[in-house]
Motif scaffolding. Structure first.
Motif, PDB file in Angstrom:
ATOM      1  N   ARG A  28       0.904  -1.006   0.430  1.00 16.56           N
ATOM      2  CA  ARG A  28      -0.129  -0.180  -0.035  1.00 16.56           C
ATOM      3  C   ARG A  28       0.839   1.343   0.401  1.00 16.56           C
ATOM      4  O   ARG A  28       0.475   2.014  -0.449  1.00 16.56           O
ATOM      5  CB  ARG A  28      -0.841   0.290   1.338  1.00 16.56           C
ATOM      6  N   THR A  29       2.297   1.252   0.610  1.00 13.97           N
ATOM      7  CA  THR A  29       2.920   2.693   0.932  1.00 13.97           C
ATOM      8  C   THR A  29       3.355   2.368  -0.365  1.00 13.97           C
ATOM      9  O   THR A  29       3.356   3.929  -0.739  1.00 13.97           O
ATOM     10  CB  THR A  29       3.794   2.067   1.890  1.00 13.97           C
ATOM     11  N   HIS A  36       2.719  -2.641  -5.547  1.00  9.99           N
ATOM     12  CA  HIS A  36       3.191  -4.251  -5.530  1.00  9.99           C
ATOM     13  C   HIS A  36       4.593  -4.294  -5.498  1.00  9.99           C
ATOM     14  O   HIS A  36       5.586  -5.232  -5.616  1.00  9.99           O
ATOM     15  CB  HIS A  36       1.704  -4.703  -6.126  1.00  9.99           C
TER      16      HIS A  36
END
Length: 248
Positions: free
Chosen positions: A145-146, A149
């Motif tokens: 999420r940061t 992927h």
């Protein structure tokens, strides 16, 4: 408590320093327990912000493998999981100052910090798969999420480290600061957070983390799989190879 974790309070900030520089601040069960206690006791002590630092030019080299194998995390009460739960759930803003190595939990704990400042030599590395293990600290969902992927797969699946510039570009870091200024900068940011209205700060942090239940559930699931992997033949072989490499 342990001398390998120093805790000091001033101006509403609790500074937690990893203080085992001769071992690159490698983490033991006692250190995890000390950090967990420092986090959970902070609100009642009137602390308004937390700052994590490392001594000797290192953040942390990750787990002390000898101690880890002697005290494997068997359940949710294990000190490492107590610490991860504490840093994930503290209502206080958390700042980290990262210099040098940040291996394993040294990187994944940063995902639960609100501001992370690093020296140019910072190096983030999560070699879980290389040791026959899986990610922890909900990094299996927080890291994608940061940073997306593809970048998360580089770190979690290939085990490739990130330097400070890449970590800043992927969103893990808040800024890069010259090593000589890192401690002062991080402390100034922590003091700035501590000086703001307490309830508004706590509510803002909570609003910025709307998926907390999912994060905690993922941490629990990761822990269960982590424990099973730790008992697997491939993990035992990987740890044996690591220990032999260290002896050489």
């Amino acid at each position: 408590m342990t001398d390998h974790v120093l805790v000091s309070d001033a101006d509403g900030v609790r500074t937690i320093t990893l203080n085992r520089a001769d071992k690159r601040n490698a983490l033991t069960a006692a250190m995890y327990a000390a950090m967990a206690g420092a986090l959970t006791s902070a609100p009642e002590a009137g602390i308004r912000a937390i700052l994590f630092t490392g001594a000797g030019g290192f953040f942390t080299g990750g787990n002390d493998i000898g101690d880890f194998l002697a005290n494997p995390p068997a359940n949710d009460d294990a000190p490492v999981f107590q610490f991860l739960y504490a840093i994930a759930t503290t209502p206080l803003p958390v700042v980290a100052a990262v210099e040098g190595m940040a291996v394993g939990v040294g990187t994944t704990m940063l995902l639960h910090c609100d501001l992370v400042y690093a020296a140019p030599d910072a190096r983030l590395h999560v070699p879980f798969v290389d040791l026959g293990l899986v990610p922890e600290a909900a990094s299996s969902i927080l890291m994608p999420r940061t940073m997306g992927h593809a970048q998360a797969a580089r770190m979690l699946m290939l085990g490739e480290p990130l330097g400070a510039d890449e970590a800043l570009a992927t969103g893990i870091l808040s800024g890069i600061v010259p090593a000589a200024d890192l401690a002062a900068t991080a402390l100034a940011k922590a003091k700035a957070l501590a000086a703001k209205p307490v309830e508004a700060m706590r509510q803002t942090k909570a609003l910025m983390r709307p998926h907390q239940a999912e994060v905690l559930a993922t941490m629990k699931k990761e822990g269960q799989i982590f424990g099973a992997c730790l008992r697997s033949p491939e993990a035992k072989a990987a740890f044996q190879a690591f220990m032999m490499k260290g002896k050489k």
